[in-house]
Design an enzyme around this catalytic site. Structure first.
Site, PDB file in Angstrom:
ATOM      1  N   ASP A   1       0.822  -1.205   0.000  1.00  0.00           N
ATOM      2  CA  ASP A   1       0.000   0.000   0.000  1.00  0.00           C
ATOM      3  C   ASP A   1       0.857   1.256   0.000  1.00  0.00           C
ATOM      4  O   ASP A   1       0.445   2.300  -0.500  1.00  0.00           O
ATOM      5  CB  ASP A   1      -0.918  -0.016   1.226  1.00  0.00           C
ATOM      6  CG  ASP A   1      -2.070   0.958   1.105  1.00  0.00           C
ATOM      7  OD1 ASP A   1      -2.339   1.425  -0.013  1.00  0.00           O
ATOM      8  OD2 ASP A   1      -2.711   1.255   2.127  1.00  0.00           O
TER       9      ASP A   1
ATOM     10  N   HIS B   1      -7.830   0.235   9.219  1.00  0.00           N
ATOM     11  CA  HIS B   1      -6.824   0.694   8.250  1.00  0.00           C
ATOM     12  C   HIS B   1      -7.063   2.195   8.067  1.00  0.00           C
ATOM     13  O   HIS B   1      -7.947   2.609   7.321  1.00  0.00           O
ATOM     14  CB  HIS B   1      -7.023  -0.059   6.930  1.00  0.00           C
ATOM     15  CG  HIS B   1      -6.026   0.279   5.874  1.00  0.00           C
ATOM     16  ND1 HIS B   1      -5.057  -0.609   5.451  1.00  0.00           N
ATOM     17  CD2 HIS B   1      -5.842   1.400   5.129  1.00  0.00           C
ATOM     18  CE1 HIS B   1      -4.333  -0.053   4.496  1.00  0.00           C
ATOM     19  NE2 HIS B   1      -4.795   1.173   4.290  1.00  0.00           N
TER      20      HIS B   1
ATOM     21  N   CYS C   1      -3.483   6.337  -2.114  1.00  0.00           N
ATOM     22  CA  CYS C   1      -4.256   5.458  -2.985  1.00  0.00           C
ATOM     23  C   CYS C   1      -4.316   6.089  -4.363  1.00  0.00           C
ATOM     24  O   CYS C   1      -4.767   7.228  -4.499  1.00  0.00           O
ATOM     25  CB  CYS C   1      -5.673   5.252  -2.446  1.00  0.00           C
ATOM     26  SG  CYS C   1      -6.723   4.265  -3.546  1.00  0.00           S
TER      27      CYS C   1
END
Length: 316
Positions: free
Chosen positions: A30, A221, A254
């Protein structure tokens, strides 16, 4: 003002805290997936091994998605094959479909994760499928993975808010999470993907989930876009959540969530937990060193607070 930690009020405040927390490290996947410059395979392995040296026992090493969509993860097989297998350390990978599961098995992994959004628009942007189509694709991942002896984890993103739709009904996320658990996932990680969550909102979301899902099957998260990740962790701790995702030095973001900054920094999380007397099994000094490796690997300054300030003795 000095707070007397021996006071009845302080004791009540600390009674519900867990004795131990599990940290699920997501920086190699990530964190690195959002980097514009390609990170060399050997550098990724170096970072992962530095994290394992620090005592982190759950590390998401890569993802097996199409390199057209996430080019930074194109070397997932090579990364997994180069990693030294250590007793007690679990390496996992994100997989979107049956082909991803097959690649993970070929790479020797014993854990995978599937990912879906609570927001229809974000899900389409992220995986080019509707939520229903994504759940259908998971039928060829979760059950077959469990049947092969793998542990499967689930992510439900954008629960606190979506960059395209705004507010998201947490009941929608709960229905998705229950579907994943019923299909065989051992845990669902609830994502504040764009870092909009506040403690009251976090409390409401966690309370809703805990009415239907055991606490040990829920992880948080949290992204730190607006500086509220640790405040939300404290809410989770008091409500019995004992697994938190984090990325060393605050790596991450992201690619399909405009405005999403880095994840909660692992050093900040561990520093706070240790200062509260909560065990993690992680060596904070070695973790800080892993953060230095991460910064060298990406070639830019990283935002984690402890990463920047350094480690000091909590007793000083």
């Amino acid at each position: 003002m000095t707070i007397d930690v021996r006071s009845p009020h302080s004791r009540r405040m600390l009674t519900n805290l867990p004795k131990r927390v599990s940290v699920y490290e997501v920086s190699p996947r990530d964190g690195l997936q959002n980097e514009s410059a390609q990170v060399a395979t050997h550098a990724k392995v170096r970072l992962i091994e530095a994290l394992a040296d620090a005592g982190i026992r759950r590390i998401e090493a890569t993802s097996f998605v199409s390199p057209r969509w996430v080019p930074q993860m194109a070397d997932g097989t090579e990364v997994c094959r180069m990693l030294e297998r250590r007793e007690g350390v679990t390496y996992s990978a994100l997989v979107p479909n049956a082909r991803g599961l097959e690649r993970a098995v070929e790479a020797g992994l014993r854990e995978v994760a599937v990912f879906i959004s609570a927001s229809e628009t974000h899900n389409r942007k992220n995986v080019n499928k509707t939520i229903a189509q994504t759940l259908e694709a998971f039928e060829k991942v979760i059950g077959p993975g469990v049947a092969q002896g793998l542990r499967v984890r689930g992510y439900v993103s954008t629960l606190w808010g979506c960059p395209y739709e705004g507010d998201v009904d947490p009941k929608r996320g709960l229905a998705i999470a229950q579907h994943l658990l019923d299909a065989g996932c051992y845990q669902v990680s609830l994502g504040d993907t764009i870092g909009v969550g506040t403690p009251v909102q976090t409390g409401k979301i966690v309370e809703l989930f805990l009415q239907h899902v055991p606490a040990e099957k829920v992880a948080l998260h949290l992204h730190d876009t607006r500086g509220t990740a640790l405040a939300n962790v404290l809410v989770g701790l008091e409500m019995g959540i004992t697994t938190y995702d984090a990325a060393v030095a605050g790596l991450g973001g992201c690619p399909y969530a405009p405005g999403a900054a880095g994840n909660l920094a692992t050093e900040d999380l561990v520093y706070t937990l240790h200062g509260m007397g909560i065990e993690t099994g992680i060596d904070l000094e070695k973790l800080w060193q892993a953060g230095q490796v991460a910064e060298a690997v990406v070639g830019r300054e990283l935002p984690g607070k402890v990463h920047q300030a350094g480690v000091r003795s909590l007793a000083s």
